[in-house]
Design a protein around this motif. Structure first.
Motif, mmCIF file in Angstrom:
data_model
loop_
_atom_site.group_PDB
_atom_site.id
_atom_site.type_symbol
_atom_site.label_atom_id
_atom_site.label_comp_id
_atom_site.label_asym_id
_atom_site.label_seq_id
_atom_site.Cartn_x
_atom_site.Cartn_y
_atom_site.Cartn_z
ATOM 1 N N UNK A 129 67.148 -2.268 47.163
ATOM 2 C CA UNK A 129 66.394 -1.479 48.134
ATOM 3 C C UNK A 129 66.782 0.001 48.064
ATOM 4 N N UNK A 130 68.067 0.282 47.871
ATOM 5 C CA UNK A 130 68.523 1.666 47.730
ATOM 6 C C UNK A 130 67.866 2.325 46.521
ATOM 7 N N UNK A 131 67.783 1.589 45.417
ATOM 8 C CA UNK A 131 67.132 2.114 44.222
ATOM 9 C C UNK A 131 65.658 2.424 44.513
ATOM 10 N N UNK A 132 64.964 1.495 45.139
ATOM 11 C CA UNK A 132 63.550 1.712 45.452
ATOM 12 C C UNK A 132 63.360 2.868 46.420
ATOM 13 N N UNK A 133 64.305 3.051 47.331
ATOM 14 C CA UNK A 133 64.229 4.170 48.278
ATOM 15 C C UNK A 133 64.258 5.527 47.573
ATOM 16 N N UNK A 134 64.827 5.574 46.385
ATOM 17 C CA UNK A 134 64.928 6.838 45.653
ATOM 18 C C UNK A 134 63.685 7.209 44.860
ATOM 19 N N UNK A 135 62.667 6.389 44.888
ATOM 20 C CA UNK A 135 61.451 6.656 44.114
ATOM 21 C C UNK A 135 60.540 7.630 44.849
ATOM 22 N N UNK A 136 59.828 8.411 44.089
ATOM 23 C CA UNK A 136 58.862 9.373 44.629
ATOM 24 C C UNK A 136 57.514 9.171 43.922
ATOM 25 N N UNK A 137 56.459 9.574 44.546
ATOM 26 C CA UNK A 137 55.113 9.384 43.987
ATOM 27 C C UNK A 137 55.005 9.978 42.580
ATOM 28 N N UNK A 138 55.579 11.140 42.368
ATOM 29 C CA UNK A 138 55.472 11.801 41.062
ATOM 30 C C UNK A 138 56.202 11.039 39.954
ATOM 31 N N UNK A 139 57.097 10.141 40.324
ATOM 32 C CA UNK A 139 57.780 9.312 39.318
ATOM 33 C C UNK A 139 56.805 8.412 38.573
ATOM 34 N N UNK A 140 55.651 8.174 39.154
ATOM 35 C CA UNK A 140 54.677 7.250 38.578
ATOM 36 C C UNK A 140 53.452 7.952 37.998
ATOM 37 N N UNK A 141 53.566 9.245 37.739
ATOM 38 C CA UNK A 141 52.419 10.004 37.240
ATOM 39 C C UNK A 141 51.818 9.430 35.960
ATOM 40 N N UNK A 142 52.629 8.920 35.067
ATOM 41 C CA UNK A 142 52.095 8.366 33.813
ATOM 42 C C UNK A 142 52.250 6.842 33.746
ATOM 43 N N UNK A 143 52.432 6.216 34.886
ATOM 44 C CA UNK A 143 52.705 4.777 34.919
ATOM 45 C C UNK A 143 51.564 3.942 34.335
ATOM 46 N N UNK A 144 50.323 4.318 34.616
ATOM 47 C CA UNK A 144 49.185 3.518 34.168
ATOM 48 C C UNK A 144 49.140 3.349 32.655
ATOM 49 N N UNK A 145 49.539 4.374 31.932
ATOM 50 C CA UNK A 145 49.396 4.354 30.472
ATOM 51 C C UNK A 145 50.713 4.070 29.738
#
Length: 170
Positions: A94-110
């Motif tokens: 949960x601590x790891x997931x708490x550190x995520x930000x929206x911009x971390x997933x900018x290229x996630x789809x591809x």
């Protein structure tokens, strides 16, 4: 729904899992049952036991977040042998997931996602998340819930869902 929202929901569900384990510990204490026996409970002989279901639930969330964000995930030795250690694993995830930000997933789809068991095949990040990570997370979470409930822990649907974002009809 964005990846960040999905991982926030996974994080919430991991919090529910933590609460279920707390309830299981109280149940075991009240019945004078060794709580460690819960870690070996299975629904079927060929399924993973409760302890492993918890570990896989955590790993699915953290590894999906890592694969889609490119951020290194914490590693754990998979040696948890009691409720306290399982709960620590959940909190670390949960601590790891708490550190995520929206911009971390900018290229996630591809992103290209592969795993050794896929024997050289791969998926796009979007396909991986929707076809593999989400179903796998909820599969193992639901099994952990079912194992506790099947073995007497007083859990219901509200315990599974947790707090909802209900609003007054004003």
């Amino acid at each position: 729904m964005t990846y960040l929202q999905s991982f926030s929901q996974m994080n919430k569900q991991l919090g529910q899992l933590d609460a279920w384990i707390e309830r299981a510990a109280a149940y075991a204490q009240g019945r004078k049952v060794d709580p460690a026996t819960f870690l070996g409970f299975r629904l079927a002989p060929d399924q993973f036991a409760f302890g492993r279901q918890v570990l896989i639930t955590c790993d699915t969330a953290k590894l999906a977040a890592s694969r889609l964000s490119g951020k290194a995930a914490p590693t754990f030795p998979d040696t948890e042998k009691d409720f306290d250690e399982l709960r620590a694993r959940i909190r670390a995830t949960r601590d790891y997931l708490d550190g995520l930000r929206a911009e971390d997933f900018d290229s996630a789809d591809t992103r290209v996602v592969s795993q050794p068991r896929w024997e050289g095949k791969w998926m796009t990040g979007a396909d991986y998340f929707h076809e593999h990570a989400l179903p796998n997370f909820y599969f193992h979470l639901a099994h952990a819930y079912a194992l506790l409930r099947h073995n007497g822990v007083d859990l219901g649907k509200k315990d599974y869902l947790g707090a909802l974002s209900l609003r007054d009809p004003a």
